[in-house]
Design a protein around this motif. Structure first.
Motif, short mmCIF file in Angstrom:
data_model
loop_
_atom_site.label_atom_id
_atom_site.label_comp_id
_atom_site.label_asym_id
_atom_site.label_seq_id
_atom_site.Cartn_x
_atom_site.Cartn_y
_atom_site.Cartn_z
N ASP A 201 90.37 131.75 24.66
CA ASP A 201 91.15 132.07 23.47
C ASP A 201 90.36 131.88 22.18
N GLY A 202 89.06 131.64 22.28
CA GLY A 202 88.22 131.44 21.11
C GLY A 202 88.18 130.01 20.62
N SER A 203 88.86 129.11 21.31
CA SER A 203 88.88 127.71 20.88
C SER A 203 87.52 127.06 21.09
N PHE A 204 87.18 126.13 20.20
CA PHE A 204 85.91 125.42 20.30
C PHE A 204 85.96 124.46 21.49
N GLU A 205 84.92 124.48 22.32
CA GLU A 205 84.83 123.56 23.45
C GLU A 205 83.68 122.58 23.32
N ARG A 206 82.48 123.10 22.98
CA ARG A 206 81.33 122.21 23.01
C ARG A 206 80.18 122.83 22.21
N LEU A 207 79.41 121.98 21.50
CA LEU A 207 78.20 122.39 20.80
C LEU A 207 77.15 121.31 21.03
N THR A 208 76.05 121.68 21.68
CA THR A 208 74.97 120.74 21.96
C THR A 208 73.66 121.32 21.46
N ALA A 231 67.51 129.04 29.72
CA ALA A 231 66.05 129.09 29.66
C ALA A 231 65.60 129.10 28.21
N GLY A 232 64.41 128.62 27.96
CA GLY A 232 63.91 128.61 26.60
C GLY A 232 62.42 128.33 26.56
N LYS A 233 61.93 128.07 25.35
CA LYS A 233 60.51 127.78 25.16
C LYS A 233 60.37 126.77 24.03
N PHE A 234 59.26 125.99 24.06
CA PHE A 234 59.07 124.97 23.04
C PHE A 234 57.58 124.80 22.75
N SER A 235 57.29 124.27 21.58
CA SER A 235 55.95 123.85 21.22
C SER A 235 56.00 122.40 20.79
N GLY A 236 54.87 121.71 20.87
CA GLY A 236 54.87 120.28 20.58
C GLY A 236 55.35 119.50 21.77
N SER A 237 56.19 118.50 21.54
CA SER A 237 56.74 117.69 22.63
C SER A 237 58.25 117.70 22.57
N VAL A 238 58.90 117.56 23.74
CA VAL A 238 60.35 117.60 23.82
C VAL A 238 60.83 116.55 24.82
N ASP A 239 61.97 115.95 24.51
CA ASP A 239 62.60 114.97 25.39
C ASP A 239 63.79 115.64 26.07
N ILE A 240 63.71 115.84 27.40
CA ILE A 240 64.79 116.44 28.17
C ILE A 240 65.33 115.39 29.13
N ALA A 241 66.53 114.91 28.84
CA ALA A 241 67.19 113.91 29.70
C ALA A 241 66.32 112.69 29.94
N GLY A 242 65.64 112.22 28.88
CA GLY A 242 64.83 111.02 29.01
C GLY A 242 63.41 111.24 29.46
N SER A 243 63.06 112.47 29.83
CA SER A 243 61.69 112.79 30.22
C SER A 243 61.01 113.54 29.09
N VAL A 244 59.86 113.06 28.64
CA VAL A 244 59.14 113.67 27.52
C VAL A 244 58.05 114.60 28.06
N ALA A 260 80.03 122.15 34.49
CA ALA A 260 81.13 122.73 33.72
C ALA A 260 81.52 121.90 32.50
N VAL A 261 81.16 120.62 32.47
CA VAL A 261 81.52 119.77 31.33
C VAL A 261 80.31 119.45 30.47
N GLY A 262 79.19 120.14 30.72
CA GLY A 262 78.02 119.98 29.87
C GLY A 262 77.03 118.93 30.29
N GLU A 263 77.23 118.30 31.47
CA GLU A 263 76.28 117.32 31.96
C GLU A 263 75.12 118.04 32.67
N GLN A 264 73.91 117.55 32.44
CA GLN A 264 72.75 118.20 33.03
C GLN A 264 72.70 117.98 34.54
N ARG A 265 72.46 119.07 35.28
CA ARG A 265 72.30 119.00 36.73
C ARG A 265 70.83 118.86 37.12
#
Length: 276
Positions: A201-208, A231-244, A260-265
């Motif tokens: 219905d267009g309602s806001f659910e989540r923004l990360t 999928a994406g791309k990055f330059s420099g360094s990135v922290d994904i779920a505690g792993s740099v 479905a609730v936004g938790e990383q699998r």
């Protein structure tokens, strides 16, 4: 009977009635006018008065042959039917320009349009007025607008809808993104990535968001049985779920799966020298 009036040879010039048919030549036989169509024309209505009236290369009622009608509103070109226009969505700009357009099919029919705007535009009372933003428009099968949501300060690179009609939009943020009273700020680097979820219905659910020391962008999103995969791309360094992770070259690629609730699998980072 040259003029097909059941009177035999009533005058030498009477055959002109049968011969003078559009795009055809004719002759009388047994009291009727028989037509021979000129090349490229057809007699589809079987009426001598109209001659060979149909051009099968351009007639939408007889496209490619007699009785082969295109659907209403479409055109015929080179004996093939072209797409019809069932409806059109008009987004009036008061300043600036449209920068992008993403179309996502809705499971109930119709589409969801994600329209990038650089300037100011208004639709159904909703306005985007910034040098950087997008408008999300749910359009029903009949072309009517169901709902409109606007986001400011971000650029959408991809979008998809799941079986329930919920929408997932990904892209990047320059400084801060604002939508439905929520704010996502870039904390490091030059640009950050975002993932927006809206209900059917267009309602806001989540923004990360996700930031790197230099730049990071979500480039594509899809749904699977467990949630969404980005999928994406990055330059420099990135922290994904505690792993740099440090980019091996100019840019590295990554894939992240969320439930479905936004938790990383799970996530994967892929890269080598140069740009991936």
């Amino acid at each position: 009977d040259e003029d097909c009036d059941d009177v035999v040879d009533d005058e030498p010039t009477a055959s002109a009635w049968c011969r003078a048919r559009a795009n055809a030549s004719g002759f009388c036989a047994g009291g009727s006018c028989t037509l021979t169509c000129d090349p490229g024309w057809l007699d589809c209505d079987a009426l001598a008065d109209t001659g060979c009236e149909a051009d099968p290369t351009a007639d939408p009622g007889n496209c490619g042959g007699c009785g082969l009608a295109c659907i209403p509103g479409s055109w015929c070109r080179d004996s093939e039917c072209g797409p019809s226009t069932a409806w059109a969505l008009d987004v009036p700009l008061t300043a600036g320009s449209l920068t992008s357009m993403l179309l996502v099919g809705h499971p109930a029919g119709g589409v969801i349009a994600v329209i990038g705007i650089d300037g100011s535009a208004t639709l159904e009372g909703a306005t985007v007025t910034l040098p950087f933003g997008f408008m999300v428009v749910r359009v029903a099968r009949d072309g009517s607008v169901v709902w409109v949501v606007t986001a400011e300060g971000a650029f959408a690179t991809d979008a998809t809808a799941d079986a329930s009609g919920a929408l997932h939009v990904v892209g990047f943020v320059r400084d801060e993104m604002r939508i439905a009273g929520q704010v996502l700020r870039r904390t490091t680097g030059s640009i950050a990535a975002f993932h927006l979820s809206l209900g059917d219905d267009g309602s806001f659910e989540r923004l990360t968001g996700l930031a790197s020391s230099e730049a990071i962008v979500y480039t594509s999103v899809s749904v699977d049985a467990g949630g969404v995969v980005i999928a994406g791309k990055f330059s420099g360094s990135v922290d994904i779920a505690g792993s740099v992770y440090d980019a091996s070259g100019l840019e590295d690629a990554f894939v992240i799966a969320y439930d479905a609730v936004g938790e990383q699998r799970w996530h994967r980072v892929l890269g080598g020298p140069g740009t991936d």
